[in-house]
Scaffold this active site. Sequence first.
Site, mmCIF file in Angstrom:
data_model
loop_
_atom_site.group_PDB
_atom_site.id
_atom_site.type_symbol
_atom_site.label_atom_id
_atom_site.label_comp_id
_atom_site.label_asym_id
_atom_site.label_seq_id
_atom_site.Cartn_x
_atom_site.Cartn_y
_atom_site.Cartn_z
ATOM 1 N N ASN A 1 0.825 -1.161 0.135
ATOM 2 C CA ASN A 1 0.034 0.041 0.162
ATOM 3 C C ASN A 1 0.677 1.212 -0.049
ATOM 4 O OD1 ASN A 1 -1.268 2.005 2.404
ATOM 5 N ND2 ASN A 1 -2.619 1.626 0.481
ATOM 6 N N ASP B 1 1.227 6.615 0.074
ATOM 7 C CA ASP B 1 0.578 5.739 -0.923
ATOM 8 C C ASP B 1 1.136 5.603 -2.254
ATOM 9 O OD1 ASP B 1 -1.079 5.956 1.560
ATOM 10 O OD2 ASP B 1 -2.739 4.982 0.688
ATOM 11 N N ASP C 1 -0.766 -6.337 3.917
ATOM 12 C CA ASP C 1 -0.966 -5.229 4.811
ATOM 13 C C ASP C 1 -2.052 -4.391 4.075
ATOM 14 O OD1 ASP C 1 -0.554 -3.798 7.211
ATOM 15 O OD2 ASP C 1 -0.019 -2.217 5.756
ATOM 16 N N HIS D 1 -7.028 -0.734 1.115
ATOM 17 C CA HIS D 1 -6.620 0.539 0.791
ATOM 18 C C HIS D 1 -5.695 0.682 -0.257
ATOM 19 C CE1 HIS D 1 -8.678 1.917 4.197
ATOM 20 N NE2 HIS D 1 -8.047 1.142 4.962
ATOM 21 N N GLU E 1 -5.310 -8.585 4.870
ATOM 22 C CA GLU E 1 -5.779 -7.610 6.133
ATOM 23 C C GLU E 1 -6.981 -6.814 5.246
ATOM 24 O OE1 GLU E 1 -4.770 -4.425 9.295
ATOM 25 O OE2 GLU E 1 -3.762 -4.279 7.231
#
Length: 509
Positions: free
Chosen positions: A103, A175, A206, A210, A243
Site C-alpha cells: 500500500n 501511498d 497489509d 486501501h 488484511e
Amino acid sequence: MFADRSASIPKVCYEIFVRSFCDSNGDGIGDLNGVISKLDYLADLGVEAIWLTPIHPSPSYHKYDVTDYYTIEPEYGTMNDFKRLLAGAHERGIAIYLDLIVNHTSTLHPWFKEARKSKDNPYRQYYWWMTEDQIDHLGISERQTSDDSQVVYPWHENPNDDEKYYGLFFKGMPDLNYHSDALREEMAKVIRFWLNDVGVDGFRLDAARHVYPIWDNGESISFWEFFSKIVGEAKPSAFTVGEVWAETEEVAPYFRHLNATFHFDLSFALQRMLIAGRDEQIIDRLLASFNLFQKYNPLFVNAIMLTNHDQERIGSVVGGNIEKIKLAASILLTLPGQPYLYYGEEIGMLGLKPDPYIREPFLWTPDPEDPQLTHWISPEFTTLKTVAPLSEQNGDLNSIFNHYKNLIHLRRSEPALSQILAPNLQPVRLGDDQLLAYFRPHAERSLVIIHNLGDTEMEFQMPADKSLFTEVLFSTDPEHKSVLTKSRLSPHSSIILAPPRNARAAEKQ
C-alpha cells in the site's frame, strides 16, 4: 481460481512481532536468530505457519514503512539469517509468511526520494500527487477515520511544491499509485524475488482494502487479480492472506483473488461476547458469512483470530481474567477456519493501546536479566508481576500455556476440528444466550462443543438428535471427566463431546 490444497493449508498459524519476540545478540531487540532459536518451541506448541511482521529496512520500530523491499532490516539480521530461518522452519513442517506492504513505502524509500524532486521525475507516477484545487474539487481533503487509520487529513506537503502527496496512515508513509505500469512491474519483481529466489511460502498482505484510495476504490479488487496472477505464476503453492479490516460484506469480494482474509467481524464479536457473557448468535452470523464468501471462492479460507498487533490484547480485553483468557482460546480453537495466534497469547500477555504497548516483550523466564528478553521498550502491561513467564507455565498443567497447547494438538488430531475448507459448522440451540454451542460434523467423528460464557453455572438440555454425544474429549470444568454425567457447565468453561465409540461403530454398520 485456486487449486484444492486442503492437506497443505497450515491448521494453526502464529504471528510474531519480531522486535519483541526473542533477542539473540544482547542488543535488546528481537531478531531472526532469536526466532530460529524458538522453532522447536513453536513446533512443540503445534504451530504450522509463522507470519513475520515486516523484516525489511525501515526507520520505524514497527517496520511498516519500507525503504528496501529486497533486504533485511539490519537490527533483525541478514538475508543469510533469514534463509536459515526458512530452512529450519521447513525442516519442522512450518511455513513462513512474509508481511508484504504494497500500500505504501517510507518517504525514505529511493522511489519517493526521486518522486518528490519534481513533477517530471519518472518516479512521480509511483505515488499520488494533487494540487490543493484538485483535492478540493474532489472533496477529499478530509476523511472519516476507520478502525485501521485515525488520520483525518491524508494529504501532506512537499516543500517548494504546489502538489501534495497522499499518505493514508502517516505523512512518513506515502501511498503507492498502481495506475503506474512501471510500479506494477517493480512490485511483480518483489513478489518473484521472495517466492522464487528466497523461497517464502506466502504473504500476509497489509492494508489490502486501501491499495487504491477511497475515490478510486473500485480498482482495489482488480489489483489483487493482478497480484494473484503474479503469485500463481511464480509459485502456485504460495498462500495469501489479506488484511481487509472491514465488515463481512466488504471483505467477501477479496476472496476472488486471495486464499484467505482475516475475519475482523468475528474478532470483535468474540471480544464483546467474552465481556458481556452472552452469545450474539455468532454461529448463524458465521454461516451467513460463509455463504457469502463461497460465492466468490468455494475454496475460501477463513483466517480467524482473537486479536493481532493492531488490537488491544485479548488478555486485557477480558480484564486479565485467566478463566476468560482460556475461554477465548477454547472458542477460537474449536471454530472452523485457520486460526492465527498473536505471539504471547499462549501465556496470557496483556496490552492496551497505544500500539507499542500491545507489542511488548515475550516473557521466557522469571529472570529479569534473561538475555533472550527484549528490552527495546519498558513494558507497562506484560511484566513479571502480571504474567507468569513461559518457563513457569510449562510445568503447570492448569496454565494458560498448557491450555493452548492441549487445544492446538486436539485441533490438529481431530478431523472435525481441523477441517478448514468447506467449513463444517451447525448451530446447537440450548435455549439460553449465556451458552454458546455448535456442532462440527465429520465422517470420521462429529463433535459437539459447548461454552458457558457467563459468570454463573448453567444447566443445559442436549437436543434429542445429539443425545448420544456423551464422551468427553476435552473439558475445563473439573466436574466432567471422560463421560458426561451432569448436564451443567461451570462459569467460563468449555466442553467438547463425541458419541461413544460403540455408538459410532453402530452408526457405520
